[in-house]
Write a protein that holds these residues in place. Structure first.
Motif, PDB file in Angstrom:
ATOM      1  N   SER A  95      48.455 -41.215 -44.838  1.00  0.00           N
ATOM      2  CA  SER A  95      49.030 -42.209 -45.572  1.00  0.00           C
ATOM      3  C   SER A  95      47.728 -42.511 -46.839  1.00  0.00           C
ATOM      4  CB  SER A  95      49.231 -43.331 -45.180  1.00  0.00           C
ATOM      5  OG  SER A  95      48.060 -44.199 -44.833  1.00  0.00           O
ATOM      6  N   PRO A  96      48.379 -42.605 -48.145  1.00  0.00           N
ATOM      7  CA  PRO A  96      47.605 -43.118 -49.043  1.00  0.00           C
ATOM      8  C   PRO A  96      46.779 -44.405 -48.766  1.00  0.00           C
ATOM      9  CG  PRO A  96      49.730 -42.592 -50.109  1.00  0.00           C
ATOM     10  CD  PRO A  96      49.792 -42.417 -48.584  1.00  0.00           C
ATOM     11  N   GLN A  97      47.340 -45.480 -47.874  1.00  0.00           N
ATOM     12  CA  GLN A  97      46.776 -46.548 -47.566  1.00  0.00           C
ATOM     13  C   GLN A  97      45.332 -46.413 -46.786  1.00  0.00           C
ATOM     14  OE1 GLN A  97      50.111 -45.772 -47.375  1.00  0.00           O
ATOM     15  NE2 GLN A  97      51.254 -47.154 -48.485  1.00  0.00           N
ATOM     16  N   LEU A  98      45.753 -45.602 -45.588  1.00  0.00           N
ATOM     17  CA  LEU A  98      44.355 -45.066 -44.863  1.00  0.00           C
ATOM     18  C   LEU A  98      43.420 -44.527 -45.627  1.00  0.00           C
ATOM     19  CD1 LEU A  98      43.146 -44.964 -42.249  1.00  0.00           C
ATOM     20  CD2 LEU A  98      44.456 -43.083 -41.483  1.00  0.00           C
ATOM     21  N   MET A  99      43.961 -43.616 -46.683  1.00  0.00           N
ATOM     22  CA  MET A  99      42.543 -43.023 -47.582  1.00  0.00           C
ATOM     23  C   MET A  99      41.904 -44.128 -48.209  1.00  0.00           C
ATOM     24  SD  MET A  99      44.942 -39.797 -48.902  1.00  0.00           S
ATOM     25  CE  MET A  99      43.713 -38.758 -49.439  1.00  0.00           C
TER      26      MET A  99
END
Length: 360
Positions: A90-94
């Motif tokens: 997910s972009p959020q985790l990145m």
């Protein structure tokens, strides 16, 4: 095992140098003329290395599946580098992973130094590669840690601050391993091999190594004289880089020997082939030299996840790829033996893999 227990001279944090507002960098960081990036006079080509949508592999469209596999195959053979989107993280985790590490590098120095590393395992907070006394150093600090196999995972070597960083790290590394395992299957299939062939050559899923190196490149008053990371090809198997989207710095050596600046695609990973896969594939896949330049105006942060063979497994060209027309190009080594070179000598272009070429 690594015979070096400690660094040959006191460690200087590059971040401390940068924050002291010095106008000229110390001589320890000034590269010989031939290795300088020559930033003002020569702007390297900026290009987008191949961008591959991994979603194409998980569709029912056979034509798209085939094209995606072909694109990956071409990138491994011609570039050794490619970017991937729709990779599953997910972009959020990145973003959280990058933000957490930025916070770590902005902690007071005494807190970071509680995690100071040594050349014995390199785990922890470091500022140099190689143990040669008086060597010219790179303009960067880093944090290095082991994630897999679990027998090598030592949470006491992971930072405890900022809060929740270990949880975020755990989530990030777990997903990195999944991505690497999927890519290994694709790379095997593209060599015409059974999909677990490369993974088994690494010693199997349970024994393959996964480690994270977070690179911190502070602002530099004389970026034309130094490098954030000297030219090298990665000694391991596969590298997955989460780059800094705000500040380009990674450069890849093109087929014409010119340095090409990689422009990161938002929320993409940069994948590159390491020396172990070049050897296993008998040089069908290429591990390409790259380096990092630094900025006078902005710090830069990137996360490199390395996926490597088990240390004592013999690494040599896979027998299915060796024929009379394509004899084995490399002698047998192990990853433990191989990485001693970069850990003692520091990054040295592609000189080590060249030394392992079979006598012809």
């Amino acid at each position: 095992m690594n015979i070096f227990q400690d660094w040959p001279e006191p460690i200087v944090r590059v971040q401390s140098l940068s924050e002291s507002n010095l106008r000229a960098i110390p001589n320890r960081y000034v590269k010989p003329l031939s290795q300088r990036p020559n930033l003002p006079s020569h702007n390297p080509r900026t290009t987008t290395i191949p961008i591959i949508d991994l979603g194409g592999l998980y569709t029912e469209d056979i034509t798209l599946q085939t094209k995606t596999l072909d694109d990956i195959s071409k990138a491994c053979r011609e570039w050794g580098f490619f970017q991937v989107v729709n990779h599953g993280m997910s972009p959020q985790l990145m973003d959280r992973a990058k933000e957490t590490w930025r916070e770590f590098f902005h902690l007071p120095m005494e807190l970071k130094n509680m995690h100071a590393n040594s050349p014995k395992t390199y785990e922890g907070y470091g500022s140099r590669l190689g143990v040669e006394k008086g060597a010219i150093l790179d303009w960067s600090d880093y944090y290095y840690l082991h994630y897999s196999p679990s027998s090598l995972r030592d949470y006491t070597k992971w930072p405890s601050l900022p809060l929740h960083c270990r949880d975020i790290l755990e989530d990030y590394c777990k997903e990195m391993v999944n991505l690497c395992e999927n890519l290994m299957k694709i790379l095997s299939r593209n060599l015409g091999l059974e999909e677990n062939k490369l993974q088994n050559a690494f010693g199997g899923k349970e024994e393959s190594g996964g480690c994270l190196r977070v690179n911190y490149y502070p602002k530099c008053p004389q970026p034309e004289l130094t490098l954030g990371l000297s030219p090298h090809s990665d000694p391991g198997g596969l590298t997955i880089l989460l780059p800094d989207e705000q500040v380009a710095g990674l450069q890849v050596r093109g087929s014409d020997d010119a340095w090409i600046t990689v422009e990161p695609t938002p929320h993409a990973f940069i994948v590159n082939i390491g020396d172990q896969i070049q050897m296993l594939s008998n040089s069908i896949y290429k591990s390409i030299e790259h380096r990092v330049v630094v900025s006078p105006a902005k710090e830069r942060l990137s996360l490199a996840f390395f996926y490597n063979p088990k240390g004592n497994v013999p690494i040599e060209p896979l027998k299915e790829l060796v024929t009379l027309e394509t004899p084995a190009l490399y002698t047998t080594t192990t990853y433990d033996q191989y990485r001693q070179f970069i850990r003692t000598q520091g990054p040295r272009s592609k000189s080590h893999i060249e030394e392992l070429k079979s006598p012809r």
